[in-house]
Design an enzyme around this catalytic site. Structure first.
Site, PDB file in Angstrom:
ATOM      1  N   HIS A   1       7.638  -9.266   4.552  1.00 39.58           N
ATOM      2  CA  HIS A   1       8.861  -9.341   2.774  1.00 39.58           C
ATOM      3  C   HIS A   1      10.102  -9.792   3.851  1.00 39.58           C
ATOM      4  O   HIS A   1      11.018 -10.304   3.497  1.00 39.58           O
ATOM      5  CB  HIS A   1       8.375  -8.478   2.753  1.00 39.58           C
ATOM      6  CG  HIS A   1       9.444  -9.032   1.400  1.00 39.58           C
ATOM      7  ND1 HIS A   1       8.532  -9.291   0.086  1.00 39.58           N
ATOM      8  CD2 HIS A   1      10.351  -8.028   0.832  1.00 39.58           C
ATOM      9  CE1 HIS A   1       9.980  -9.215  -0.793  1.00 39.58           C
ATOM     10  NE2 HIS A   1      10.832  -8.802  -0.393  1.00 39.58           N
TER      11      HIS A   1
ATOM     12  N   HIS B   1      13.525  -3.144   3.036  1.00 37.35           N
ATOM     13  CA  HIS B   1      13.705  -4.499   2.519  1.00 37.35           C
ATOM     14  C   HIS B   1      13.526  -4.955   4.136  1.00 37.35           C
ATOM     15  O   HIS B   1      14.390  -4.408   4.887  1.00 37.35           O
ATOM     16  CB  HIS B   1      14.651  -4.837   1.967  1.00 37.35           C
ATOM     17  CG  HIS B   1      14.048  -5.064   0.188  1.00 37.35           C
ATOM     18  ND1 HIS B   1      13.519  -4.460  -1.074  1.00 37.35           N
ATOM     19  CD2 HIS B   1      13.693  -6.220   0.248  1.00 37.35           C
ATOM     20  CE1 HIS B   1      12.784  -5.067  -1.773  1.00 37.35           C
ATOM     21  NE2 HIS B   1      12.721  -6.579  -1.501  1.00 37.35           N
TER      22      HIS B   1
ATOM     23  N   SER C   1      16.836  -0.796   0.334  1.00 41.02           N
ATOM     24  CA  SER C   1      17.608  -1.794   0.889  1.00 41.02           C
ATOM     25  C   SER C   1      17.821  -1.449   2.532  1.00 41.02           C
ATOM     26  O   SER C   1      18.557  -0.104   2.811  1.00 41.02           O
ATOM     27  CB  SER C   1      18.627  -1.666   0.359  1.00 41.02           C
ATOM     28  OG  SER C   1      19.961  -2.369   1.605  1.00 41.02           O
TER      29      SER C   1
ATOM     30  N   TYR D   1       8.490  -7.501  -9.122  1.00 43.69           N
ATOM     31  CA  TYR D   1       8.526  -6.312  -8.405  1.00 43.69           C
ATOM     32  C   TYR D   1       7.465  -5.379  -9.699  1.00 43.69           C
ATOM     33  O   TYR D   1       6.925  -5.928 -10.246  1.00 43.69           O
ATOM     34  CB  TYR D   1      10.054  -6.013  -9.038  1.00 43.69           C
ATOM     35  CG  TYR D   1      10.645  -6.220  -8.265  1.00 43.69           C
ATOM     36  CD1 TYR D   1      11.289  -4.965  -6.923  1.00 43.69           C
ATOM     37  CD2 TYR D   1      11.152  -7.867  -7.663  1.00 43.69           C
ATOM     38  CE1 TYR D   1      12.197  -5.698  -5.711  1.00 43.69           C
ATOM     39  CE2 TYR D   1      11.959  -7.294  -6.653  1.00 43.69           C
ATOM     40  CZ  TYR D   1      12.768  -6.811  -5.696  1.00 43.69           C
ATOM     41  OH  TYR D   1      12.935  -8.047  -4.643  1.00 43.69           O
TER      42      TYR D   1
END
Length: 736
Positions: free
Chosen positions: A154, A268, A319, A548
């Site tokens: 990702h 992420h 995050s 998502y």
């Protein structure tokens, strides 16, 4: 994050004669989706490999092969996939992309499958089809879409244009054949090398905790989950600043030496922000490189024997930007939901450092250190059977029992259904990891009739769609949009890998923290019923990209993650049911196969026309030389007359290297895959085809004294299309 892409797309579609500007790329797609063996059972699509009676460890239950291959895509002029910034086109390389393949075979059952972790934003069925085609040319029907599992790390700093679904490629200006081929070649090569390296092996499971490497970027949504469910895990004010689990499976050879380690961690890969134009594998890539350098002392990146892969877990609302979000100019705190910045002032997160490269290193180091702690522990040996269970699921056609997270069970008398794919209004808001200059807010639950009339031109939702997706107001009815090809798939992949005692659920998108916990609860319940240790792992970005997957409760809030849950509020319930079925190894008929759109792709990406060197200069000439003497810790830079790197991606090689003079021979000590180097390309004048390359090296503090130089390898395209390789070197310089 795609608001600018959507605005541009609507504008393009409204321009008369648009189809005359589209380049259709046609490809042969005759290879069967099941590898030519549609009757093969799930998880066992290969013949047992032959054993040698004299082979060391021939009595072990597993054969495992591990390898990595360079899959770096075109490093210039192709937009990156992730932030959907039209201006974020590649300008060089900081870290190369790698495919790390683990090929497993069970010598008792004959089960055989490949599990690949690829440094890319996500893979899709188009790339997997290409990989399977390459593998079938070499191995026949041993590999198919059923037993080739590919997980994307990702990273948001890698070239796109390979996912084929129209909405996902539009911000890259359509399909990029160069990107697609690079990814297919690299992933297929990693599996081929791993297959050829298969040998008797043992598997061990380990787990540790990592603290401080991430935050929950949607705590407001997270707090909508039931309090009882939330209380099962440690949280601080719902922000999910916690000790995060970091599971791993290590592979040991028959002689006890380490062959490789497969890690999962929820974060992420967005430490590198949307201003970055250098290919980077971000924090998970840094963790992998750091671990491989530790386990392969003295080896160049990508050339060590021991391979360390880091796959994303339940990353949807997680995050790495631990300093939180602030307004771009004022510096005030913001969240793009309740606290907004001024118009045209972006709200986005950063940290832990003000420098994104340093932030990447800090977060990557935390993840690496956690993985090393797990690796140093004894671990639990895995001795069960192996299997890769996979189905294609037509999500809008699913009708399944609702999952009750408090009872941790399925309610057969409360069926729920999937929806035709659609994106909600808050999809256009982006997240605090990205930004949108228009400051469209998250949490939007009402539509705008004027905007609806514009977006409905390319596909209008039905009344059934609107009811199914409620409370999401539909911004783009992607399931009803078919020009010039389907914008989103309805048939997607679901998979569970059984690794001798560890269940790994493959979510084809980005599950939130609580969505991942529910998936693990479902897997553990199945294992407990069978008196097996409840070891469960969730891997996001597996085989597909469907945006998502949130919980039903989070969906009601309609922040970015919920608005991007394209199959509606019960998407998670559908996958939970499917994961339970797959882990129970329930045999099912071959499910519908997703459309193969590779022959209908659209591209507005300009080709490389030609390269030229300035008057009086040759390709490879060093325009700026390093100083004659440099100190450790300093940065050395060289500027070369260049050609477009798209002419030769140099997969498995390097565009530029640092060499040291040893015993009269030049020995490579750093490449464009190293953390300490940066390879940056730029045009000097488009019409003349001239360009330059800057190659820089931050000299490590432990670099040996001696004589060094920098070497640049390029390939120039002539006016007739011919490709001519060239090489350039700097003057020698000395590290004192």
């Amino acid at each position: 994050m795609l608001i600018k892409a959507l605005v541009a797309l609507v504008a393009v579609l409204l321009v008369a004669g648009v189809t005359t500007t589209l380049v259709l790329v046609l490809r042969d797609t005759d290879v069967s989706d099941d590898g030519g063996d549609s009757s093969a059972e799930l998880g066992s699509t290969t013949e047992r490999l032959e054993e040698s009676g004299e082979e060391i460890g021939a009595d072990l239950p597993y054969r495992v092969g591990i390898a990595m291959a360079d899959m770096t895509g075109p490093c210039v002029e192709i937009n990156f996939m992730g932030y959907a910034e039209f201006g974020q086109a590649g300008g060089g390389i900081h870290l190369r992309q790698w495919a790390r393949a683990f090929v497993f075979a069970d010598q008792r059952s004959g089960a055989h499958f490949a599990y690949v972790v690829a440094d890319v934003q996500a893979v899709g069925v188009a790339v997997r089809r290409g990989v399977v085609e390459r593998l079938q040319q070499r191995f026949g029907n041993i590999y198919s879409l059923r037993n080739v599992i590919v997980v994307g790390t990702h990273t948001h700093s890698a070239p796109g244009g390979h996912l084929v679904d129209f909405i996902l490629d539009i911000s890259i200006l359509g399909f990029s054949q160069e990107t697609y081929d690079a990814y297919v070649n690299g992933i297929a090569e990693s599996i081929t090398k791993a297959h050829d390296a298969m040998a008797p092996a043992r598997l061990f499971y380990g787990e540790t905790q990592v603290e401080g490497a991430h935050i929950n970027r949607s705590p407001y949504s997270y707090l909508y989950n039931p309090a009882e469910e939330r209380s099962r895990s440690v949280t601080v004010d719902g922000s999910e600043r916690r000790h995060a689990p970091a599971p791993s499976v290590r592979v040991e050879r028959a002689d006890g030496s380490l062959a490789g380690v497969l890690n999962w961690f929820a974060v992420h890969t967005t430490s590198m922000n949307m201003t970055n134009t250098l290919i980077s594998t971000d924090n998970l890539g840094y963790a992998a490189i750091a671990m491989e350098k530790t386990l392969n002392p003295g080896s160049l990146v990508g050339q060590g024997e021991v391979v360390a892969a880091f796959a994303p877990a339940s990353l949807g609302d997680v995050s790495p930007n631990t300093a939180g979000a602030r307004c771009e100019f004022s510096g005030y705190e913001c969240d793009n939901h309740f606290v907004l910045c001024e118009l045209l002032e972006r709200c986005y997160a950063g940290g832990p450092s003000d420098d994104m490269f340093e932030s990447t290193k800090i977060i990557g180091s935390m993840i690496y250190e956690g993985a090393m702690r797990a690796l140093s522990a004894p671990g639990e040996e895995l001795t069960g059977r192996l299997a890769a269970l996979h189905q294609f699921v037509d999500v809008p056609q699913q009708r399944v029992p609702r999952y009750d997270p408090l009872q941790r069970d399925f309610l057969a008398d409360e069926p729920v259904e999937g929806c035709v794919p659609a994106l909600g209004y808050s999809f256009a808001s982006g997240t605090i990891d990205g930004a949108n200059v228009l400051n469209i807010t998250q949490g939007t639950v009402t539509g705008n009739p004027l905007l609806d009339n514009i977006t409905n031109i390319v596909g209008a939702p039905t009344a059934e769609d609107e009811a199914c997706h409620a409370p999401k107001p539909i911004l783009l009815a992607t399931g009803r949009s078919t020009f010039p090809l389907e914008w989103h798939p309805t048939v997607v992949s679901a998979s569970v890998v059984w690794l001798g005692g560890v269940a790994v659920a493959g979510v084809p998108g980005e599950p939130t923290t609580m969505a991942g916990r529910r998936a693990k609860d479902v897997l553990r319940a199945v294992l407990t019923r069978r008196d097996l240790p409840p070891r469960a792992v969730v891997a996001g970005l597996t085989n597909e990209y469907i945006h998502y997957v949130t919980t039903y409760e989070e969906y009601q809030v309609q922040r970015y993650e919920a608005a991007s849950t394209i199959y509606g509020p019960h998407t998670l319930d559908i996958f939970l049911n499917k994961f339970a079925e797959l882990l129970e190894a329930a045999l099912d008929t071959w499910r519908p196969v997703p459309l193969d759109n590779r022959g209908r792709t659209v591209s507005l990406i300009l080709p490389v026309v030609f390269d030229a060197s300035p008057l009086g200069r040759n390709f490879g000439d060093a325009l700026d030389q390093p100083p004659a003497v440099v100190q450790r810790g300093a940065s050395v830079n060289a500027l070369f007359v260049a050609a477009n790197p798209r002419n030769d991606l140099r997969q498995g090689l390097s565009h530029a290297v640092v060499e040291r003079l040893l015993d009269g021979n030049w020995v490579v000590v750093a490449t464009d895959a190293d953390w300490e180097t940066r390879f940056e390309w730029s045009r000097t004048f488009t019409l003349t085809g001239t360009s330059r390359v800057t190659f820089s090296w931050n000299i490590p503090e432990d670099a040996p004294a001696g004589v060094y130089r920098m070497r640049y390898n390029g390939a120039a395209r002539g006016i007739l299309g011919n490709i001519n390789p060239f090489e350039g070197t700097t003057d020698n310089f000395t590290i004192a």
